[in-house]
Design a protein around this motif. Structure first.
Motif, PDB file in Angstrom:
ATOM      1  N   ALA A   1      11.397   7.311  10.212  1.00 51.38           N
ATOM      2  CA  ALA A   1      10.294   8.182  10.643  1.00 51.38           C
ATOM      3  C   ALA A   1       9.049   7.339  10.886  1.00 51.38           C
TER       4      ALA A   1
ATOM      5  N   LYS B   1      -3.273  -3.698   9.193  1.00 50.33           N
ATOM      6  CA  LYS B   1      -2.016  -3.303   9.848  1.00 50.33           C
ATOM      7  C   LYS B   1      -1.470  -4.444  10.711  1.00 50.33           C
TER       8      LYS B   1
ATOM      9  N   GLY C   1      10.127   4.086   6.474  1.00 53.57           N
ATOM     10  CA  GLY C   1       8.823   4.308   7.084  1.00 53.57           C
ATOM     11  C   GLY C   1       8.329   3.091   7.832  1.00 53.57           C
TER      12      GLY C   1
ATOM     13  N   THR D   1       7.674   0.307  10.436  1.00 50.35           N
ATOM     14  CA  THR D   1       7.631   0.469  11.888  1.00 50.35           C
ATOM     15  C   THR D   1       8.336  -0.710  12.582  1.00 50.35           C
TER      16      THR D   1
ATOM     17  N   ASP E   1      10.204  -5.801  -4.416  1.00 53.62           N
ATOM     18  CA  ASP E   1       9.348  -6.358  -3.363  1.00 53.62           C
ATOM     19  C   ASP E   1       9.982  -7.672  -2.890  1.00 53.62           C
TER      20      ASP E   1
ATOM     21  N   ARG F   1       0.835  -1.217   0.000  1.00 55.61           N
ATOM     22  CA  ARG F   1       0.000   0.000   0.000  1.00 55.61           C
ATOM     23  C   ARG F   1       0.866   1.262   0.000  1.00 55.61           C
ATOM     24  N   MET F   2       1.836   1.323   0.891  1.00 56.75           N
ATOM     25  CA  MET F   2       2.672   2.524   0.984  1.00 56.75           C
ATOM     26  C   MET F   2       3.741   2.555  -0.104  1.00 56.75           C
TER      27      MET F   2
ATOM     28  N   PHE G   1       5.295   9.946   8.234  1.00 54.45           N
ATOM     29  CA  PHE G   1       5.767  10.942   7.261  1.00 54.45           C
ATOM     30  C   PHE G   1       4.751  12.052   7.014  1.00 54.45           C
TER      31      PHE G   1
END
Ligand SMILES: NC(=O)C1=CN([C@@H]2O[C@H](COP(=O)(O)OP(=O)(O)OC[C@H]3O[C@@H](n4cnc5c(N)ncnc54)[C@H](O)[C@@H]3O)[C@@H](O)[C@H]2O)C=CC1
Ligand SMILES: O=C(O)C1=N[C@H](C(=O)O)C[C@H](O)C1
Length: 248
Positions: A103, A137, A76, A78, A34, A12-13, A106
């Motif tokens: 981060a 998630k 990005g 986590t 990927d 997605r991101m 963002f």
């Protein structure tokens, strides 16, 4: 031009980040990789900066490869603990010219939400964080919520504040959420949502709620593009986009 590769490009991101890099001035998208690709393809494509939106279980191997091959990284993904950050600092000690930006969020609005929460923390004895996300998630609490709670806890410590008021002695497991530092963090997973967070403060006869909503993943892209453009000039580890935003 800076040559940029995206890792996690089918996600997605990652897909959104690839589009944003492609559309950005002075950035050239040279690879979209990927899980089926080899990391060596980053070198073959001549990547100078890697943007990583993969998975907490994959990101450390990706990052180590980048640092060892002199490729700057904008991360990005986590799942970063203090131990992981120390590990990254260790790798960077052997690659002094390489920049890494990690981060948890963002979106400029989310960065400001964290900053405002940190500023408010010393004025309110009570605080709780509620983060709300899409149900695909993988991690809970979100990286943003974890970071917000850490910033609030540190501000409370600096101000010499005690524990948050809470008379709970009997509890169904999880009813009070997860504890990050001083702060209870509650995670909601709901279809229809993207990424949202409320920081609730309470004091004498008043409350303050700071809320941020990412309504689409495009909200993160100005920050990603800023990160990719800036990281080449910022050697070492930077944690948080706020350091690229000249907030103070
Ligand atoms: N910092 C920020 O502003 C934001 C961070 N995130 C974080 O980004 C991460 C990804 O989120 P989504 O895009 O929603 O997940 P996603 O599941 O849609 O995408 C992840 C992609 O990474 C790929 N992948 C997994 N392991 C890989 C590997 N070893 N090498 C290359 N690709 C690999 C997967 O195949 C998938 O295509 C999560 O940790 C999420 O919390 C998400 C939104 C904003
Ligand atoms: O997985 C997501 O979607 C998001 N992840 C990041 C986090 O864990 O804080 C950033 C944002 O909340 C969206």
């Amino acid at each position: 031009m800076v040559n940029v590769a995206v890792l996690g490009a089918r996600g997605r991101m990652g897909a959104e980040a690839a589009r944003a890099v492609q559309a950005a001035d002075k950035l050239d998208l040279v690879a979209e990789l990927d899980v089926d690709n080899r990391l060596e393809e980053l070198v073959e494509a001549g990547a100078e900066v890697v943007v990583d939106f993969t998975h907490p279980e994959a990101v450390m191997d990706n990052l180590r490869f980048c640092v060892e091959h002199g490729i700057h990284a904008v991360v990005g993904t986590t799942g970063f603990t203090d131990e992981r950050l120390d590990q990254v600092r260790g790798w960077l000690a052997d690659a002094p010219g390489v920049g890494v930006l990690i981060a948890p969020n963002f979106s400029v609005g989310a960065v400001l939400m964290m900053r405002f929460a940190e500023q408010a923390a010393r004025f309110f004895p009570s605080v709780e964080v509620v983060e709300l996300h899409h149900p695909l998630k993988a991690d809970a609490p979100s990286g943003t919520a974890g970071r917000t709670a850490e910033l609030i806890s540190a501000a409370r410590r600096r101000a010499g504040m005690g524990n948050v008021p809470d008379a709970t002695t009997q509890e169904v497991d999880g009813a009070r959420g997860a504890r990050v530092g001083d702060v209870h963090v509650h995670s909601v997973r709901l279809s229809g949502l993207v990424a949202h967070q409320e920081v609730l403060f309470g004091g004498q006869d008043e409350t303050l709620t700071i809320r941020h909503d990412s309504l689409a993943r495009t909200s993160f892209m100005p920050g990603v593009v800023l990160g990719a453009r800036t990281v080449v000039e910022r050697p070492g580890l930077t944690v948080g986009l706020e350091h690229y935003l000249d907030l103070d």
